[in-house]
Design a protein around this motif. Structure first.
Motif, mmCIF file in Angstrom:
data_model
loop_
_atom_site.group_PDB
_atom_site.id
_atom_site.type_symbol
_atom_site.label_atom_id
_atom_site.label_comp_id
_atom_site.label_asym_id
_atom_site.label_seq_id
_atom_site.Cartn_x
_atom_site.Cartn_y
_atom_site.Cartn_z
ATOM 1 N N THR A 1 -2.613 11.283 -7.948
ATOM 2 C CA THR A 1 -3.425 10.816 -6.332
ATOM 3 C C THR A 1 -4.704 10.963 -6.832
ATOM 4 O O THR A 1 -5.654 10.308 -6.492
ATOM 5 C CB THR A 1 -3.070 11.905 -5.292
ATOM 6 O OG1 THR A 1 -1.442 11.907 -5.319
ATOM 7 C CG2 THR A 1 -3.484 11.336 -4.045
ATOM 8 N N GLY A 2 -5.110 11.928 -7.812
ATOM 9 C CA GLY A 2 -6.667 12.147 -8.189
ATOM 10 C C GLY A 2 -7.017 10.821 -9.027
ATOM 11 O O GLY A 2 -8.120 10.393 -8.581
ATOM 12 N N ALA A 3 -6.198 10.184 -9.463
ATOM 13 C CA ALA A 3 -6.424 9.035 -10.260
ATOM 14 C C ALA A 3 -6.612 7.892 -9.229
ATOM 15 O O ALA A 3 -7.271 6.821 -9.441
ATOM 16 C CB ALA A 3 -5.156 8.532 -11.411
ATOM 17 N N MET A 4 -5.746 7.978 -8.164
ATOM 18 C CA MET A 4 -5.792 7.074 -7.097
ATOM 19 C C MET A 4 -7.403 7.150 -6.268
ATOM 20 O O MET A 4 -8.114 6.063 -6.055
ATOM 21 C CB MET A 4 -4.550 7.174 -6.075
ATOM 22 C CG MET A 4 -3.359 6.864 -6.427
ATOM 23 S SD MET A 4 -2.282 7.138 -5.224
ATOM 24 C CE MET A 4 -0.625 6.497 -6.149
ATOM 25 N N VAL A 5 -7.625 8.261 -6.115
ATOM 26 C CA VAL A 5 -8.907 8.602 -5.504
ATOM 27 C C VAL A 5 -9.850 7.870 -6.677
ATOM 28 O O VAL A 5 -11.180 7.411 -6.285
ATOM 29 C CB VAL A 5 -9.223 10.242 -5.501
ATOM 30 C CG1 VAL A 5 -10.634 10.490 -4.986
ATOM 31 C CG2 VAL A 5 -8.335 10.792 -4.376
ATOM 32 N N ALA A 6 -9.938 8.323 -8.101
ATOM 33 C CA ALA A 6 -10.819 7.752 -8.958
ATOM 34 C C ALA A 6 -10.869 6.234 -8.747
ATOM 35 O O ALA A 6 -11.842 5.471 -8.954
ATOM 36 C CB ALA A 6 -10.321 8.246 -10.228
ATOM 37 N N SER A 7 -9.813 5.581 -8.432
ATOM 38 C CA SER A 7 -9.548 4.088 -8.500
ATOM 39 C C SER A 7 -10.423 3.733 -7.155
ATOM 40 O O SER A 7 -11.027 2.774 -7.217
ATOM 41 C CB SER A 7 -8.203 3.592 -8.263
ATOM 42 O OG SER A 7 -7.583 3.961 -9.583
ATOM 43 N N VAL A 8 -10.141 4.502 -6.110
ATOM 44 C CA VAL A 8 -11.299 4.046 -4.928
ATOM 45 C C VAL A 8 -12.759 4.268 -5.252
ATOM 46 O O VAL A 8 -13.142 3.267 -4.786
ATOM 47 C CB VAL A 8 -10.721 4.831 -3.742
ATOM 48 C CG1 VAL A 8 -11.652 4.737 -2.556
ATOM 49 C CG2 VAL A 8 -9.174 4.710 -3.219
ATOM 50 N N ALA A 9 -12.988 5.280 -5.823
ATOM 51 C CA ALA A 9 -14.253 5.323 -6.459
ATOM 52 C C ALA A 9 -14.931 4.180 -7.191
ATOM 53 O O ALA A 9 -15.977 3.549 -7.117
ATOM 54 C CB ALA A 9 -14.696 6.826 -7.053
ATOM 55 N N ILE A 10 -13.846 3.659 -8.353
ATOM 56 C CA ILE A 10 -14.125 2.448 -9.020
ATOM 57 C C ILE A 10 -14.403 1.300 -8.186
ATOM 58 O O ILE A 10 -15.366 0.606 -8.237
ATOM 59 C CB ILE A 10 -13.303 2.437 -10.077
ATOM 60 C CG1 ILE A 10 -12.940 3.379 -10.829
ATOM 61 C CG2 ILE A 10 -13.463 0.876 -10.668
ATOM 62 C CD1 ILE A 10 -11.925 3.474 -12.021
#
Length: 477
Positions: A280-289
């Motif tokens: 989910t942290g990676a999903m948050v990072a994806s949102v940031a991207i």
């Protein structure tokens, strides 16, 4: 086969020394998986309708919800991991006919989850004003996102209790009751959201004027409606578990803190929690991207995730049934049935997700079009949703196998495979492809990562590593 009898039928299979036909196993899995799939699909339909309602308010409101949704998943996943740690023990103890230990694990779970969910709720409420800015939100959407996040997280303990009660009912083999109640959540959510989001309106039907009350709360009405719906169903869910359920209803037994139960829950849930934090942290990072691409890209990204959920939630519904079945197989020391059921569940789930992926590809313009009137968001959302359709079969394999292995208590290696592919493949590829392909590049990276993840899970299913973990549970139950 009556869905009401699935728990008893599974128990009889575990005790039987005679040959059990493949057809009987398939019928049992379908009877358990179907109501769970319906519940999952209805929840996605709920989110879909919610997103459509918010989409009618405008792209800024849609982007605000999409901005903090991944953070809510991140926090919710922590409690879901702890839920799994206790629910797996309950399933294994029921399979071993150790009902006193099953009830002890149930009570310990309530104590730990109430404490944890209250703590997370307070921390989230205090930091609600800062979360949207941390995620890269701009001044035009951050205040709305903060209000939505605050209301949702204040009701978080109720959502967790609902989740735990449903998981325990599933652990007993009763998939039908929690599934029907979760469908009830969806129906109430749509009704309440319609009232909370929009102002009071009048409709003329067959010459009669009807007035529908409304509070005109806008984006905050989405969170308020969901919280109220979850609260109503939570009361019913707890009553069905603690009063009506044959194995887990409250008895006059001495309740005590059991360190072995808590330790075993930690051993099962810690890898799931770390996996969820990483993924989910990676999903948050994806949102940031994605956020650097603008408001419409954020909205299209959020809408596509909502639409895709119709496909992969079929896999999650089947996986929930798999966790219960394999957990009881492990408790009954039936290694043979554990492997056989896992293969059957995987084949059934992947087949259904493949058909769903075809439908998703064909109907992508309609699915996205129902969520927003903005033509640019529609075109972008359709393009990325069709990219993801090609990854759904292998994504389904990873979901289903992980769910079955969770029932066996094998959570470490699956967790490492999930989080490893997210951070080592998806995020680096997204950073690389977003520069040249924009939002489509982020979703190409996602599709490739999901395909690789599915292949890794299929390779692990062929081996004996997860079955060794199953064997070690014989002495632990």
């Amino acid at each position: 086969m009556s869905r009401k009898d699935t728990g008893k039928i599974l128990a009889s299979m575990l005790k039987s020394t005679e040959y059990i036909s493949c057809g009987a196993k398939i019928r049992l899995i379908l009877a358990m998986a179907f109501p769970a799939m319906c519940a999952q699909i209805s929840q996605i339909l709920m989110h879909y309708i919610d997103a459509s309602m918010v989409g009618q308010l405008g792209p800024l409101q849609s982007a605000a919800v999409g901005l903090v949704s991944s953070s809510i998943w991140l926090i919710g996943g922590i409690c879901l991991a702890v839920v799994s740690g206790f629910a797996v023990q309950v399933a294994q103890n029921i399979g071993a006919c150790k009902l006193i230990k099953a009830r002890a694990a149930t009570s310990m779970g309530f104590f730990c989850l109430i404490t944890l969910s209250l703590l997370l709720s307070v921390v989230s409420a205090v930091s609600a004003d800062r979360v949207p800015y941390i995620l890269g939100g701009t001044e035009d959407i951050a205040p709305m996102a903060s209000s939505y996040f605050l209301i949702y997280m204040c009701a978080f303990p109720v959502l967790v209790m609902n989740m735990y009660a449903a998981s325990l009912l599933q652990a007993t083999g009763n998939i039908r009751t929690p599934s029907l109640l979760n469908i009830g959540v969806c129906i109430l959510d749509v009704i309440f959201n319609f009232i909370f989001i929009f102002p009071t309106r009048r409709f003329e039907i067959l010459g009669c004027t009807l007035t529908l009350p409304g509070f005109h709360m806008g984006i905050t009405g989405v969170a308020a409606g969901t919280a109220l719906a979850e609260g109503v169903i939570c009361v019913i869910m707890l009553w069905m578990l603690l009063v009506r359920n044959e194995q887990l209803h409250i008895r006059r037994e001495k309740l005590y803190i059991s360190p072995p139960v808590i330790f075993r829950a930690f051993r099962i849930s810690a890898p799931i929690c770390l996996d969820h934090l990483a993924t989910t942290g990676a999903m948050v990072a994806s949102v940031a991207i994605v956020s650097v691409l603008g408001t419409r890209a954020i909205a299209a990204h959020s809408f596509a995730i909502t639409a895709e959920s119709f496909c992969y939630m079929i896999g999650y519904g089947t996986a929930f049934a798999g966790t219960s079945v394999i957990g009881q197989c492990v408790g009954a020391r039936r290694r043979d049935l554990a492997r056989n059921f896992t293969v059957i569940i995987t084949v059934i789930g992947v087949g259904m997700m493949t058909l769903a992926a075809v439908v998703m590809y064909v109907t992508a313009p309609v699915l996205i079009g129902l969520l927003t009137p903005d033509e640019e968001i529609r075109e972008l959302g359709t393009a990325i949703l069709r990219i993801e359709a090609f990854a759904e079969p292998l994504y389904g394999a990873s979901i289903l196998i992980a769910g079955c292995m969770r029932g066996a208590g094998d959570t470490m290696i699956p967790g490492l495979m999930n989080s490893g592919t997210m951070w080592l493949i998806r995020i680096p590829l997204s950073l690389l492809l977003v520069k040249t392909m924009g939002l489509q590049g982020v979703w190409v990276a996602m599709a490739l990562e999901l395909c690789i993840r599915g292949c890794l899970f299929l390779l692990r299913l062929r081996g004996d590593g997860w079955l060794k973990a199953c064997d070690r549970k014989k002495s632990a139950v």
